[in-house]
Design an enzyme around this catalytic site. Structure first.
Site, PDB file in Angstrom:
ATOM      1  N   LYS A  13       0.834  -1.212   0.000  1.00 60.18           N
ATOM      2  CA  LYS A  13       0.000   0.000   0.000  1.00 60.18           C
ATOM      3  C   LYS A  13       0.864   1.257   0.000  1.00 60.18           C
ATOM      4  O   LYS A  13       0.634   2.168  -0.765  1.00 60.18           O
ATOM      5  CB  LYS A  13      -0.891   0.051   1.262  1.00 60.18           C
ATOM      6  CG  LYS A  13      -1.877  -1.051   1.413  1.00 60.18           C
ATOM      7  CD  LYS A  13      -2.787  -0.808   2.610  1.00 60.18           C
ATOM      8  CE  LYS A  13      -2.085  -0.801   3.959  1.00 60.18           C
ATOM      9  NZ  LYS A  13      -1.621  -2.108   4.428  1.00 60.18           N
ATOM     10  N   ARG A  88      -8.510   1.420   9.863  1.00 55.40           N
ATOM     11  CA  ARG A  88      -8.230   0.001  10.055  1.00 55.40           C
ATOM     12  C   ARG A  88      -9.321  -0.696  10.877  1.00 55.40           C
ATOM     13  O   ARG A  88      -9.226  -1.902  11.109  1.00 55.40           O
ATOM     14  CB  ARG A  88      -6.909  -0.145  10.807  1.00 55.40           C
ATOM     15  CG  ARG A  88      -5.704  -0.445   9.909  1.00 55.40           C
ATOM     16  CD  ARG A  88      -4.495  -0.469  10.812  1.00 55.40           C
ATOM     17  NE  ARG A  88      -3.392  -1.233  10.356  1.00 55.40           N
ATOM     18  CZ  ARG A  88      -2.306  -0.719   9.794  1.00 55.40           C
ATOM     19  NH1 ARG A  88      -2.241   0.560   9.522  1.00 55.40           N
ATOM     20  NH2 ARG A  88      -1.285  -1.489   9.494  1.00 55.40           N
ATOM     21  N   ARG A 123      11.510  -7.057   3.924  1.00 59.16           N
ATOM     22  CA  ARG A 123      11.336  -5.609   3.984  1.00 59.16           C
ATOM     23  C   ARG A 123      12.430  -4.939   4.824  1.00 59.16           C
ATOM     24  O   ARG A 123      12.807  -5.446   5.881  1.00 59.16           O
ATOM     25  CB  ARG A 123       9.964  -5.323   4.593  1.00 59.16           C
ATOM     26  CG  ARG A 123       9.542  -3.903   4.455  1.00 59.16           C
ATOM     27  CD  ARG A 123       8.086  -3.804   4.286  1.00 59.16           C
ATOM     28  NE  ARG A 123       7.393  -3.858   5.568  1.00 59.16           N
ATOM     29  CZ  ARG A 123       6.110  -3.525   5.685  1.00 59.16           C
ATOM     30  NH1 ARG A 123       5.410  -3.151   4.641  1.00 59.16           N
ATOM     31  NH2 ARG A 123       5.531  -3.610   6.855  1.00 59.16           N
ATOM     32  N   ARG A 156      12.126  -3.563  10.549  1.00 57.91           N
ATOM     33  CA  ARG A 156      11.174  -3.071  11.549  1.00 57.91           C
ATOM     34  C   ARG A 156      10.882  -4.175  12.557  1.00 57.91           C
ATOM     35  O   ARG A 156      10.715  -5.320  12.170  1.00 57.91           O
ATOM     36  CB  ARG A 156       9.864  -2.688  10.852  1.00 57.91           C
ATOM     37  CG  ARG A 156       9.798  -1.243  10.440  1.00 57.91           C
ATOM     38  CD  ARG A 156       8.690  -0.981   9.480  1.00 57.91           C
ATOM     39  NE  ARG A 156       7.380  -1.424   9.959  1.00 57.91           N
ATOM     40  CZ  ARG A 156       6.245  -1.172   9.313  1.00 57.91           C
ATOM     41  NH1 ARG A 156       6.260  -0.492   8.190  1.00 57.91           N
ATOM     42  NH2 ARG A 156       5.103  -1.613   9.785  1.00 57.91           N
ATOM     43  N   ARG A 167      -0.092  -9.604  13.282  1.00 62.15           N
ATOM     44  CA  ARG A 167      -0.641  -8.472  12.506  1.00 62.15           C
ATOM     45  C   ARG A 167      -1.650  -8.973  11.482  1.00 62.15           C
ATOM     46  O   ARG A 167      -2.661  -8.322  11.231  1.00 62.15           O
ATOM     47  CB  ARG A 167       0.491  -7.709  11.808  1.00 62.15           C
ATOM     48  CG  ARG A 167       1.361  -6.943  12.788  1.00 62.15           C
ATOM     49  CD  ARG A 167       2.560  -6.344  12.098  1.00 62.15           C
ATOM     50  NE  ARG A 167       2.201  -5.200  11.280  1.00 62.15           N
ATOM     51  CZ  ARG A 167       3.014  -4.666  10.369  1.00 62.15           C
ATOM     52  NH1 ARG A 167       4.200  -5.188  10.151  1.00 62.15           N
ATOM     53  NH2 ARG A 167       2.626  -3.626   9.677  1.00 62.15           N
TER      54      ARG A 167
HETATM   55  P1  AMP Z   1       1.726   0.237   9.119  1.00 60.17           P
HETATM   56  O1  AMP Z   1       3.000   0.940   8.862  1.00 60.17           O
HETATM   57  O2  AMP Z   1       0.560   0.870   8.411  1.00 60.17           O
HETATM   58  O3  AMP Z   1       1.799  -1.230   8.847  1.00 60.17           O
HETATM   59  O4  AMP Z   1       1.396   0.404  10.680  1.00 60.17           O
HETATM   60  C1  AMP Z   1       2.263  -0.106  11.661  1.00 60.17           C
HETATM   61  C2  AMP Z   1       1.560  -0.203  13.003  1.00 60.17           C
HETATM   62  O5  AMP Z   1       1.086   1.092  13.406  1.00 60.17           O
HETATM   63  C3  AMP Z   1       0.340  -1.096  13.044  1.00 60.17           C
HETATM   64  O6  AMP Z   1       0.657  -2.465  13.208  1.00 60.17           O
HETATM   65  C4  AMP Z   1      -0.400  -0.507  14.256  1.00 60.17           C
HETATM   66  O7  AMP Z   1       0.209  -0.907  15.474  1.00 60.17           O
HETATM   67  C5  AMP Z   1      -0.147   0.981  14.093  1.00 60.17           C
HETATM   68  N1  AMP Z   1      -1.181   1.610  13.246  1.00 60.17           N
HETATM   69  C6  AMP Z   1      -1.014   2.226  12.029  1.00 60.17           C
HETATM   70  N2  AMP Z   1      -2.174   2.683  11.539  1.00 60.17           N
HETATM   71  C7  AMP Z   1      -3.117   2.340  12.449  1.00 60.17           C
HETATM   72  C8  AMP Z   1      -4.532   2.520  12.512  1.00 60.17           C
HETATM   73  N3  AMP Z   1      -5.219   3.119  11.533  1.00 60.17           N
HETATM   74  N4  AMP Z   1      -5.187   2.040  13.610  1.00 60.17           N
HETATM   75  C9  AMP Z   1      -4.517   1.436  14.611  1.00 60.17           C
HETATM   76  N5  AMP Z   1      -3.187   1.214  14.614  1.00 60.17           N
HETATM   77  C10 AMP Z   1      -2.487   1.677  13.543  1.00 60.17           C
END
Ligand code: AMP
Length: 211
Positions: A13, A88, A123, A156, A167
Site C-alpha cells: 500500500k 483500520r 522488507r 522493523r 498483525r
Molecule cells: P503500518 O506501517 O501501516 O503497517 O502500521 C504499523 C503499526 O502502526 C500497526 O501495526 C499498528 O500498530 C499501528 N497503526 C497504524 N495505523 C493504524 C490505525 N489506523 N489504527 C490502529 N493502529 C495503527
C-alpha cells in the site's frame, strides 16, 4: 481526489501510495509512519503507542482518529490526499465519514497471507528518513544502505515473523470487515497484488483512471 489504500500489512500500500502521490501531486498520509516518527522522538503519543506497535496490535482508535483529524485539517490536503493504513477498524471509518473529507475511492490491494509473510521478511527501512525497500523486490543500490541518505537499513521490529502472524490475525479480524463497509458504499476497487511492482502499479493507476 481523496483516496484510501486498503489491504493487509505488507501488500505494498505504502509503495503504491507514494507513486500515486507523485503522479497526482497530493500528500500520502500514513498513520504507521506518523506513529513510528512519534515513537522515534519519544513524544507522549509515541510512548503511548509503543507497546501496541511492537506487538503488532492496533493503536487505540481515539489516538489514530486524532492524528488523522489534525493532519487532514492542513492546507496541503485541500486538493486531495491518500490515506495509507487508515482506517483500520469500523469505528475509524465511521469517524472518517464524520470528517469533512469525502472519500472518492478505496483501492484494495489483495494478496495471500503466504505471499505477505514472504514479502515482509525481506522488507527493510531506513531508520533516518523512513524510506522503505525490499531485498528482492525493491532493493536499494547496494541492498544494505539507503539510496536517499546512505544510512544502514534496518528491519522493523513488527516485521519479525511472529509479529507478522499476529498483525495478519488482527487484519482479518478488525480490518477486513471494512471491505464490505466500502463495497456497500460503492467505493471499493480491487487490485490483485502482482509479483512485479510495475504490474501492481499499472493495475492501481488503471482503477484510478491515471494515464
Ligand atoms: P503500518 O506501517 O501501516 O503497517 O502500521 C504499523 C503499526 O502502526 C500497526 O501495526 C499498528 O500498530 C499501528 N497503526 C497504524 N495505523 C493504524 C490505525 N489506523 N489504527 C490502529 N493502529 C495503527
Amino acid at each position: 481526489m481523496n483516496i484510501i489504500f486498503f489491504g493487509p500489512p505488507g501488500a505494498g500500500k505504502g509503495t503504491q501510495a507514494e507513486l500515486v502521490s507523485k503522479e497526482l501531486n497530493i500528500p500520502t498520509i500514513s498513520t504507521g509512519a506518523i506513529i513510528r516518527e512519534a515513537l522515534k522522538n519519544q513524544t507522549k503519543m509515541g510512548k503511548e503507542a509503543q507497546s501496541y506497535i511492537e506487538s503488532g496490535a492496533l493503536v487505540p482508535d481515539s489516538v489514530v482518529i486524532g492524528i488523522i483529524e489534525e493532519r487532514l485539517a492542513k492546507d496541503d490536503c485541500k486538493n486531495g490526499f491518500i490515506l495509507d493504513g487508515f482506517p483500520r477498524t469500523i469505528p475509524q471509518a465511521e469517524a472518517l465519514d464524520k470528517m469533512r473529507a469525502k472519500i472518492d475511492i478505496v483501492v484494495s490491494i489483495e494478496l495471500s497471507d503466504e505471499t505477505i509473510v514472504e514479502r515482509m521478511s525481506g522488507r527493510r527501512v531506513c531508520p533516518a528518513c523512513g524510506a522503505s525497500y525490499h531485498t528482492k523486490y525493491i532493493p536499494s543500490r547496494d541492498n544494505m544502505s539507503c539510496d536517499k541518505c546512505g544510512t544502514v537499513l534496518t528491519i522493523r521490529k513488527d516485521d519479525d515473523p511472529a509479529v507478522v502472524k499476529s498483525r495478519l490475525d488482527v487484519y482479518h479480524k478488525e480490518t477486513e470487515p471494512l471491505e464490505v463497509y466500502y463495497k456497500n458504499k460503492g467505493l471499493l476497487k480491487s487490485v490483485t497484488g502482482k509479483e512485479k511492482l510495475e504490474d501492481t502499479t499499472a493495475a492501481t493507476f488503471a482503477v484510478l483512471g491515471i494515464k
